[in-house]
Design a protein around this motif. Sequence first.
Motif, mmCIF file in Angstrom:
data_model
loop_
_atom_site.group_PDB
_atom_site.id
_atom_site.type_symbol
_atom_site.label_atom_id
_atom_site.label_comp_id
_atom_site.label_asym_id
_atom_site.label_seq_id
_atom_site.Cartn_x
_atom_site.Cartn_y
_atom_site.Cartn_z
ATOM 1 N N GLY A 65 0.822 -1.197 0.000
ATOM 2 C CA GLY A 65 0.000 0.000 0.000
ATOM 3 C C GLY A 65 0.857 1.249 0.000
ATOM 4 O O GLY A 65 2.051 1.197 0.325
ATOM 5 N N ILE A 66 0.267 2.378 -0.376
ATOM 6 C CA ILE A 66 0.962 3.670 -0.430
ATOM 7 C C ILE A 66 0.123 4.687 0.339
ATOM 8 O O ILE A 66 -1.099 4.731 0.181
ATOM 9 N N ILE A 67 0.783 5.487 1.158
ATOM 10 C CA ILE A 67 0.116 6.572 1.858
ATOM 11 C C ILE A 67 0.737 7.891 1.420
ATOM 12 O O ILE A 67 1.961 8.035 1.420
ATOM 13 N N LEU A 68 -0.093 8.833 1.026
ATOM 14 C CA LEU A 68 0.360 10.171 0.675
ATOM 15 C C LEU A 68 0.190 11.049 1.900
ATOM 16 O O LEU A 68 -0.924 11.212 2.409
ATOM 17 N N SER A 69 1.275 11.630 2.390
ATOM 18 C CA SER A 69 1.229 12.399 3.631
ATOM 19 C C SER A 69 0.570 13.757 3.427
ATOM 20 O O SER A 69 0.283 14.172 2.304
ATOM 21 N N GLY A 70 0.360 14.454 4.537
ATOM 22 C CA GLY A 70 -0.052 15.844 4.465
ATOM 23 C C GLY A 70 1.108 16.719 4.055
ATOM 24 O O GLY A 70 2.208 16.234 3.752
ATOM 25 N N GLY A 71 0.886 18.024 4.057
ATOM 26 C CA GLY A 71 1.944 18.950 3.676
ATOM 27 C C GLY A 71 1.480 20.385 3.834
ATOM 28 O O GLY A 71 0.274 20.649 3.968
ATOM 29 N N PRO A 72 2.406 21.331 3.793
ATOM 30 C CA PRO A 72 2.063 22.735 4.035
ATOM 31 C C PRO A 72 1.507 23.472 2.827
ATOM 32 O O PRO A 72 1.045 24.604 2.958
ATOM 33 N N ASN A 73 1.559 22.872 1.642
ATOM 34 C CA ASN A 73 1.168 23.573 0.423
ATOM 35 C C ASN A 73 -0.312 23.432 0.109
ATOM 36 O O ASN A 73 -1.023 22.617 0.688
ATOM 37 N N SER A 74 -0.759 24.224 -0.854
ATOM 38 C CA SER A 74 -2.044 24.022 -1.511
ATOM 39 C C SER A 74 -1.776 23.375 -2.858
ATOM 40 O O SER A 74 -0.790 23.730 -3.534
ATOM 41 N N VAL A 75 -2.620 22.438 -3.246
ATOM 42 C CA VAL A 75 -2.347 21.684 -4.471
ATOM 43 C C VAL A 75 -2.350 22.577 -5.700
ATOM 44 O O VAL A 75 -1.736 22.243 -6.722
ATOM 45 N N TYR A 76 -3.036 23.728 -5.620
ATOM 46 C CA TYR A 76 -3.108 24.617 -6.783
ATOM 47 C C TYR A 76 -2.025 25.694 -6.756
ATOM 48 O O TYR A 76 -1.967 26.553 -7.637
ATOM 49 N N ASP A 77 -1.137 25.682 -5.745
ATOM 50 C CA ASP A 77 -0.026 26.630 -5.711
ATOM 51 C C ASP A 77 0.950 26.351 -6.848
ATOM 52 O O ASP A 77 1.198 25.176 -7.174
ATOM 53 N N PRO A 78 1.556 27.404 -7.431
ATOM 54 C CA PRO A 78 2.621 27.163 -8.414
ATOM 55 C C PRO A 78 3.782 26.432 -7.735
ATOM 56 O O PRO A 78 4.240 26.817 -6.658
#
Length: 535
Positions: A65-78
């Motif tokens: 299995g694969i887990i994608l972590s959280g993060g400080p960015n917004s997905v739509y940020d350049p």
Amino acid sequence: MVIHTEQIASAVDLKHLNRQMIVILDFGSQYSELIARRIRETQVYSEVLPYRTSAEHLRNLNPKGIILSGGPNSVYDPGAPHCSPEIWDLGIPVLGVCYGMQLMVQQLGGQVERAERAEYGKAALTIDDPTDLLTNVEDQATMWMSHGDSVTQLPEGFEILAHTTNTPCAAVAHHDRGFYGVQFHPEVVHSIGGMAMIRNFVYHICECEPTWTTEAFVEEAIREVRARVGDKRVLLALSGGVDSSTLAFLLHQAIGDQLTCMFIDQGFMRKYEPERLVKLFKEQFHINVEYINARDRFLAQMTGVTDPEEKRKRIGREFIRVFEEESKRLGPFDYLAQGTLYPDVIESADTNVDPKTGERVAVKIKSHHNVGGLPDDLCFKLVEPLRRLFKDEVRKVGRSVGLPEEIVNRHPFPGPGLAIRILEEVTAEKLNILRDADYIVRQEINQRGLYHDFWQAFAVLLPVRSVGVMGDQRTYAHPIVLRLISSEDGMTADWSRVPYDLLETISNRIVNEVEGVNRVVYDITSKPPGTIEWE
């Protein structure tokens, strides 16, 4: 000549151990390591990899299995971090957490936008579909939220599993493809039912078996050490902490008298610890320990130094000098054993990789001081059997190989020792004052059976003096600060609400028994905003 790497633990054949794996792709979350630890708690192996990891590399690793972590960015940020879109075609279950969920939704054709109301802290989870990921999770369970964006449109084939008052898509799924996402953080202790979700993903969705056990690790690590080292000699810098002590016991089981431990006494340890450590290893467990008394050398390095960073640097440099001299005297050695742990590996982010060979270069003695680099002319290969373990796993291994509980559960102690708990120039007199005060703290909490109730409990000597009255005479002496804190991992901490009579007893004993002290105060600052150590 560089110090070449022999990566013992990482060289273990995953297939030989029947080790199933969950991979965490790290998008910069402060909780990525915690996710990995939670997976390990289910007795399934996990690794944290950079978000840039290619689908081809993941296919070769063959994780369950694969887990994608959280993060400080917004997905739509350049320039926002994205994983390889080919990951969605691997046929491997994926769980996206917070940013990871938003990225999954965006890359698969959904929509993510700035939320009208950000959501931080606790929120009640209303469950719409209590199956698969949310099996055995109670409706209205508290979850830990930390997001300013929200999913506004799901990709084709996805459905909502749960929502909160402010977040319509708090948990989502594409059951047929094995894709799941949660807007909250199930890995943190604040999320009630979070471990149930993790177990559901690991056991039921990814169909993992609990094969990552202490016994399996110890058996394979010993076999690998013997195979790599052969009949060669190994040198270990022993500090007395749980990491280097566990490593010493493990290596001694593997190669016996081929192991030499070097214990450098810099004079900054707690009362009676050097003597007790050497006696324990030599007389009780018959492990070869070379005791190096370098107290005068280290104390001389502290003359006129008040800055804590300068203290650390000088202690580090002197440790390197002593280690170099003594290793040549005791040698030759072919291998250097280091108590490198998995957080060290993650945090180094492969920055210490030889660009020509691709091998990791030893630049620190992590088992001792976490300071400085070794001289280039020390020709060692590294033995690092613990480099895939977290701290709690090291403690389990320590118990498994027979390490005494007094070391297994020893409170964390800074490498520079008491030198950074004296907030001014370090002298022999001040060391004696602090050492005696600190000993009283440990005595009292041990006598009450409270030692394991604290993450750390210690004394600090302040660089001031205050007026007091003792025996009808005026005194002008040092204050001692008591620091007793509770924590799970040291990243955050809270001051301990200890009984007043305990504080009173400790205070009375220190003032009456430690010459040069006439006042005791208690530090009630949490981390953050403070730190555990004062320097």
